[in-house]
Design an enzyme around this catalytic site. Structure first.
Site, PDB file in Angstrom:
ATOM      1  N   LYS A 250       0.838  -1.215   0.000  1.00  0.00           N
ATOM      2  CA  LYS A 250       0.000   0.000   0.000  1.00  0.00           C
ATOM      3  C   LYS A 250       0.870   1.261   0.000  1.00  0.00           C
ATOM      4  CE  LYS A 250      -2.049  -1.094   3.885  1.00  0.00           C
ATOM      5  NZ  LYS A 250      -1.318  -2.345   4.205  1.00  0.00           N
TER       6      LYS A 250
ATOM      7  N   ARG B 139      -9.953   0.657   8.536  1.00  0.00           N
ATOM      8  CA  ARG B 139      -9.388  -0.660   8.833  1.00  0.00           C
ATOM      9  C   ARG B 139     -10.383  -1.523   9.584  1.00  0.00           C
ATOM     10  NH1 ARG B 139      -3.740   0.494   8.839  1.00  0.00           N
ATOM     11  NH2 ARG B 139      -2.515  -1.397   8.961  1.00  0.00           N
TER      12      ARG B 139
ATOM     13  N   ARG C 157      11.939  -5.358   4.942  1.00  0.00           N
ATOM     14  CA  ARG C 157      11.567  -3.959   4.644  1.00  0.00           C
ATOM     15  C   ARG C 157      12.426  -2.982   5.452  1.00  0.00           C
ATOM     16  NH1 ARG C 157       5.618  -1.738   5.450  1.00  0.00           N
ATOM     17  NH2 ARG C 157       5.865  -2.644   7.522  1.00  0.00           N
TER      18      ARG C 157
ATOM     19  N   ARG D 165      11.214  -0.923  10.987  1.00  0.00           N
ATOM     20  CA  ARG D 165      10.103  -0.586  11.886  1.00  0.00           C
ATOM     21  C   ARG D 165      10.023  -1.544  13.068  1.00  0.00           C
ATOM     22  NH1 ARG D 165       4.898   0.494   8.139  1.00  0.00           N
ATOM     23  NH2 ARG D 165       3.966  -0.827   9.725  1.00  0.00           N
TER      24      ARG D 165
ATOM     25  N   ARG E 107      -0.421  -8.978  13.186  1.00  0.00           N
ATOM     26  CA  ARG E 107      -0.990  -8.001  12.241  1.00  0.00           C
ATOM     27  C   ARG E 107      -1.773  -8.706  11.131  1.00  0.00           C
ATOM     28  NH1 ARG E 107       4.321  -5.153  10.725  1.00  0.00           N
ATOM     29  NH2 ARG E 107       3.087  -3.929   9.251  1.00  0.00           N
TER      30      ARG E 107
HETATM   31  P1  AP5 Z   1       4.842  -1.612   1.816  1.00  0.00           P
HETATM   32  O1  AP5 Z   1       4.533  -0.791   0.619  1.00  0.00           O
HETATM   33  O2  AP5 Z   1       5.624  -0.977   2.908  1.00  0.00           O
HETATM   34  O3  AP5 Z   1       3.533  -2.326   2.378  1.00  0.00           O
HETATM   35  P2  AP5 Z   1       2.291  -1.750   3.156  1.00  0.00           P
HETATM   36  O4  AP5 Z   1       1.095  -2.453   2.597  1.00  0.00           O
HETATM   37  O5  AP5 Z   1       2.296  -0.256   3.133  1.00  0.00           O
HETATM   38  O6  AP5 Z   1       2.608  -2.333   4.588  1.00  0.00           O
HETATM   39  P3  AP5 Z   1       2.471  -1.722   6.035  1.00  0.00           P
HETATM   40  O7  AP5 Z   1       3.239  -2.672   6.941  1.00  0.00           O
HETATM   41  O8  AP5 Z   1       2.880  -0.298   6.068  1.00  0.00           O
HETATM   42  O9  AP5 Z   1       0.986  -1.885   6.304  1.00  0.00           O
HETATM   43  P4  AP5 Z   1       0.314  -1.947   7.635  1.00  0.00           P
HETATM   44  O10 AP5 Z   1      -1.050  -1.845   7.143  1.00  0.00           O
HETATM   45  O11 AP5 Z   1       0.610  -3.103   8.509  1.00  0.00           O
HETATM   46  O12 AP5 Z   1       0.988  -0.753   8.459  1.00  0.00           O
HETATM   47  P5  AP5 Z   1       0.521   0.717   8.782  1.00  0.00           P
HETATM   48  O13 AP5 Z   1       1.710   1.575   8.808  1.00  0.00           O
HETATM   49  O14 AP5 Z   1      -0.653   1.125   7.957  1.00  0.00           O
HETATM   50  O15 AP5 Z   1       5.610  -2.915   1.295  1.00  0.00           O
HETATM   51  C1  AP5 Z   1       6.143  -3.861   2.203  1.00  0.00           C
HETATM   52  C2  AP5 Z   1       7.518  -4.295   1.750  1.00  0.00           C
HETATM   53  O16 AP5 Z   1       7.397  -5.056   0.566  1.00  0.00           O
HETATM   54  C3  AP5 Z   1       8.454  -3.135   1.405  1.00  0.00           C
HETATM   55  O17 AP5 Z   1       9.734  -3.484   1.821  1.00  0.00           O
HETATM   56  C4  AP5 Z   1       8.359  -3.022  -0.123  1.00  0.00           C
HETATM   57  O18 AP5 Z   1       9.568  -2.525  -0.689  1.00  0.00           O
HETATM   58  C5  AP5 Z   1       8.116  -4.469  -0.513  1.00  0.00           C
HETATM   59  N1  AP5 Z   1       7.276  -4.596  -1.691  1.00  0.00           N
HETATM   60  C6  AP5 Z   1       6.146  -3.913  -1.958  1.00  0.00           C
HETATM   61  N2  AP5 Z   1       5.611  -4.322  -3.133  1.00  0.00           N
HETATM   62  C7  AP5 Z   1       6.431  -5.330  -3.583  1.00  0.00           C
HETATM   63  C8  AP5 Z   1       6.413  -6.178  -4.718  1.00  0.00           C
HETATM   64  N3  AP5 Z   1       5.459  -6.117  -5.650  1.00  0.00           N
HETATM   65  N4  AP5 Z   1       7.400  -7.079  -4.841  1.00  0.00           N
HETATM   66  C9  AP5 Z   1       8.362  -7.183  -3.917  1.00  0.00           C
HETATM   67  N5  AP5 Z   1       8.446  -6.401  -2.826  1.00  0.00           N
HETATM   68  C10 AP5 Z   1       7.486  -5.488  -2.648  1.00  0.00           C
HETATM   69  O19 AP5 Z   1      -0.044   0.522  10.282  1.00  0.00           O
HETATM   70  C11 AP5 Z   1       0.813   0.197  11.360  1.00  0.00           C
HETATM   71  C12 AP5 Z   1      -0.009   0.034  12.623  1.00  0.00           C
HETATM   72  O20 AP5 Z   1      -0.693   1.282  12.940  1.00  0.00           O
HETATM   73  C13 AP5 Z   1      -1.140  -1.002  12.576  1.00  0.00           C
HETATM   74  O21 AP5 Z   1      -0.692  -2.298  12.850  1.00  0.00           O
HETATM   75  C14 AP5 Z   1      -2.096  -0.446  13.647  1.00  0.00           C
HETATM   76  O22 AP5 Z   1      -1.667  -0.785  14.952  1.00  0.00           O
HETATM   77  C15 AP5 Z   1      -1.984   1.057  13.496  1.00  0.00           C
HETATM   78  N6  AP5 Z   1      -3.014   1.637  12.598  1.00  0.00           N
HETATM   79  C16 AP5 Z   1      -2.786   2.266  11.409  1.00  0.00           C
HETATM   80  N7  AP5 Z   1      -3.956   2.655  10.849  1.00  0.00           N
HETATM   81  C17 AP5 Z   1      -4.941   2.259  11.706  1.00  0.00           C
HETATM   82  C18 AP5 Z   1      -6.364   2.353  11.675  1.00  0.00           C
HETATM   83  N8  AP5 Z   1      -7.018   2.916  10.642  1.00  0.00           N
HETATM   84  N9  AP5 Z   1      -7.059   1.838  12.731  1.00  0.00           N
HETATM   85  C19 AP5 Z   1      -6.430   1.273  13.771  1.00  0.00           C
HETATM   86  N10 AP5 Z   1      -5.090   1.137  13.855  1.00  0.00           N
HETATM   87  C20 AP5 Z   1      -4.341   1.628  12.824  1.00  0.00           C
END
Ligand code: AP5
Length: 212
Positions: free
Chosen positions: A13, A88, A123, A156, A167
C-alpha cells in the site's frame, strides 16, 4: 480522485501509494505514518497508540476516526487524497461514509500471507521522509541511505515475526470485511501483487483505469 488503499500489512500500500501520489498529484495519507510520527513526538495520540502498534493490534476506532477527519479537513486534501491504512474496520468505514466524504474507488492489493512475512522482514524505511525500501526486492542505490533525501534507512519496530503474525490475524478478522462493505457500494477494485514492484504498479493502474 479520492482513493482508499486496502491490503494486508506489507501488501504494498505504501509503495504503490507513493507511485500513485506522484502520478495523480494528490497526497497520500498513511494513518500508520501519522501514528509513528505521533509516537516520535510523544503526543497524547502517540502515547495511546504505542502499545497497540507494538503488539500488532489496531488503535481504537474513536482515536483513528477523529485523527482522519481532522486530516481530511486540511486544505491539501481539497483536490483529492489517497488513504493508506484507513478505514481498517467496518466501524471506521461507516464513520467515513457518514461524515459525507465522497470516495471514488477502493483498491484492494491482494498478496498471499507467506509472501508478506518475507517482505516485511526485509523492509526498511527512510527515517527522514518515510520512503519505503526493501533490502531484497527494492534496494536503495547506496546501502542504508534513502535515494530521495539521503536519510538513514531503519527497520520498523512492528516488523518482527511475532508482531507480523498478529498483524496478519488482525487484518483477516477485522479489516478484510470492509472489502465486502465497499463491494456492495460498487467501489471495490482489485490488483494482484506481483514479484516486482513495477509489475504490481501495472496491475494497479489497470484496476484504476489509469494510463501507464
Ligand atoms: P509496503 O509498501 O511498505 O507495504 P504496506 O502495505 O504499506 O505495509 P504496512 O506494513 O505499512 O501496512 P500496515 O497496514 O501493517 O501498516 P501501517 O503503517 O498502515 O511494502 C512492504 C515491503 O514489501 C516493502 O519493503 C516493499 O519494498 C516491498 N514490496 C512492496 N511491493 C512489492 C512487490 N510487488 N514485490 C516485492 N516487494 C514489494 O499501520 C501500522 C499500525 O498502525 C497497525 O498495525 C495499527 O496498529 C496502526 N493503525 C494504522 N492505521 C490504523 C487504523 N485505521 N485503525 C487502527 N489502527 C491503525
Amino acid at each position: 480522485m479520492n482513493l482508499i488503499l486496502v491490503g494486508a500489512p506489507g501488501a504494498g500500500k505504501g509503495t504503490q501509494g507513493e507511485i500513485l501520489s506522484e502520478k495523480l498529484n494528490i497526497k497520500t495519507i498513511s494513518t500508520g505514518a501519522m501514528l509513528r510520527a505521533a509516537i516520535k513526538n510523544e503526543t497524547e495520540v502517540g502515547k495511546t497508540a504505542k502499545s497497540y502498534i507494538d503488539g500488532g493490534k489496531l488503535v481504537p476506532d474513536e482515536v483513528m476516526i477523529n485523527l482522519v477527519k481532522e486530516r481530511l479537513a486540511e486544505p491539501d486534501c481539497e483536490n483529492g487524497f489517497i488513504l493508506d491504512g484507513f478505514p481498517r474496520t467496518t466501524a471506521q468505514a461507516q464513520a467515513l461514509t457518514e461524515s459525507g466524504v465522497k470516495i471514488d474507488k477502493v483498491l484492494s492489493i491482494e498478496v498471499d500471507d507467506d509472501v508478506i512475512v518475507e517482505r516485511l522482514s526485509s523492509r526498511r524505511e527512510c527515517s527522514k521522509c518515510g520512503a519505503p525500501y526493501n533490502i531484497v526486492f527494492n534496494r536503495p542505490e547506496v546501502e542504508g541511505k534513502c535515494d530521495k533525501c539521503g536519510g538513514d534507512l531503519i527497520q520498523r519496530s512492528d516488523d518482527n515475526p511475532e508482531t507480523i503474525k498478529n498483524r496478519l490475524d488482525v487484518y483477516h478478522t477485522q479489516t478484510e470485511p470492509i472489502k465486502a462493505y465497499y463491494e456492495e457500494l460498487g467501489l471495490l477494485v482489485k490488483a494482484y501483487g506481483q514479484v516486482e514492484v513495477k509489475d504490481t504498479t501495472k496491475e494497479v493502474f489497470k484496476a484504476l483505469e489509469l494510463e501507464v
